[in-house]
Design a protein around this motif. Structure first.
Motif: not given
Length: 436
Positions: A343-346, A370-374, A378-388
């Motif tokens: 849930p945190l990752g999504i 917590a990391c998914d199959e790839n 959560p931090l990688l997701n936020a970094a990708f979207h640029g959500n500071l």
């Protein structure tokens, strides 16, 4: 019959016997016109006209008065001997109507009350086109006083079905929810009568998002379910009441029929249980109520994507639902979906700042790494979207590892840099510098 009488004219000098003789040579239409030619003709011939109309296989006065709410004409027609059970196609929308049916359809209350005084009156006769009784037509047309007048007559069968199998109550549920109160309060409307599709009025109303219908049902629920508490019916009503947020109905069902209900059972065509769908639909009060029920499994995953109610709420940005679920000790905060996303990752991937904040601030620990199959955290997701803002919340989380790499071998800093998210790059660099 229509009393638009002309002043006395040249006919006034005729002997009265001649009026009677002349009338014998006129058909009903001409006699009607002649009787309205002046006062003497009306006085002498109007009764004859009504008697002729009454003896006709297609009487007119009775039906005309029923449509136009003319009690005087009704009384004269009945006094002349018109058969109250006569039928007509005068209204092509219905076909094969009695005067009672026409009066009910056209909101002719004064006429209806007179007609119902006749011992031969049949308030249950259905038209030939829709096979629908007067009560159902009155409900459909929204004629509340007509509905009440029909209910006041003990001969009225409140639960007669039309061509589709719908009763007056089902019609009210479908299109006239305010009529439900009148019908249910009579104590004679049976909400358990199913139509040809298998729907009962209660089941249909529970599925309808109309709040007014739901509240009315809640007030009359004991009447509706007492004596008819089959498990399938209760479960059907419970399921739709839950997913549409009719909390009063859900509460009553859980309290009195809890042993027959399963909040985790999949609804037809939904693939999820009532609790899961209620959470996804944002039904906060229902979710809170069901969480207090011991048989509810709050972590039940959907069959295909393996998503828990918390995951669904986090993905959809429903902060109020997430808050309620987090407060329940039985809710697992890190249960992943079929791809390993928590849930945190999504929430981080969908840029739901408030939900990320609530999850990280929960009284129970949430795994920020917590990391998914790839290998996505959560931090990688936020970094990708640029959500500071989300990046900063994650960096402040206990146990965060900002250098975890995804399956491509990339760190959050590298992902942010590749996507031109400079503010995130600076925040990550500052955090790494402080750590070292």
């Amino acid at each position: 019959m229509h009393t638009c009488i002309q002043p006395e004219g040249p006919f006034a000098t005729l002997p009265k016997e001649l009026y009677i003789i002349i009338s014998d040579f006129l058909d009903n239409a001409d006699l009607n016109s002649f009787s309205r030619s002046h006062t003497t003709a009306y006085t002498l011939l109007n009764a004859t006209l009504y008697k002729r109309d009454a003896a006709s296989p297609t009487p007119i006065a009775l039906f005309w008065a029923s449509i136009h709410n003319n009690p005087a004409t009704i009384l004269k027609s009945l006094s002349a001997g018109t058969d109250i059970t006569s039928k007509t196609d005068i209204d092509t929308r219905l076909r094969g109507c009695t005067s009672i049916l026409l009066a009910s359809f056209h909101n002719s209350l004064a006429v209806l009350k007179i007609l119902l005084l006749d011992e031969n009156a049949n308030p249950n006769f259905r038209d030939r086109k829709w096979i629908r009784p007067p009560l159902s037509w009155a409900v459909k047309e929204g004629h509340a006083e007509i509905v009440q007048a029909l209910l006041n007559d003990d001969r009225t069968d409140v639960n007669l079905q039309d061509k589709a199998g719908d009763t007056a109550l089902m019609i009210a549920v479908n299109s006239r929810p305010r009529m439900m109160e009148i019908l249910l309060s009579s104590g004679r409307a049976d909400p358990r009568v199913a139509n040809r599709q298998g729907w009962t009025p209660l089941g249909r109303a529970a599925r309808d998002p109309n709040a007014e219908a739901g509240l009315l049902l809640a007030r009359h629920l004991r009447l509706i379910l007492d004596g008819n508490d089959e498990a399938d019916h209760c479960q059907h009503v419970f399921f739709y009441a839950a997913i549409l947020g009719h909390v009063d109905i859900v509460q009553y069902l859980v309290q009195y029929f809890g042993g027959k209900l399963d909040p985790n059972a999949n609804g037809q065509q939904f693939g999820r249980g009532a609790f899961s769908i209620a959470a996804g639909n944002g039904r906060v009060d229902v979710v809170r109520l069901l969480l207090d029920w011991s048989v509810t499994e709050p972590n039940l995953q959907t069959q295909w994507k393996r998503q828990t109610p918390l995951f669904v709420a986090a993905e959809d940005g429903r902060e109020d639902i997430v808050e309620v679920l987090i407060e329940c000790e039985r809710v697992g905060l890190d249960i992943p979906d079929m791809h390993g996303t928590t849930p945190l990752g999504i929430a981080a991937d969908k840029n739901h700042v408030g939900i990320v904040r609530r999850l990280l601030g929960a009284s129970r620990p949430v795994d920020p790494n917590a990391c998914d199959e790839n290998g996505q955290t959560p931090l990688l997701n936020a970094a990708f979207h640029g959500n500071l803002e989300i990046v900063q919340l994650l960096l402040d989380a206990a146990g965060i590892d900002p250098q975890l790499r995804n399956s491509e071998g990339e760190t959050p800093l590298e992902v942010a840099s590749q996507n031109g998210n400079q503010s995130v790059v600076q925040a990550l660099q500052k955090h790494l510098t402080n750590e070292s």
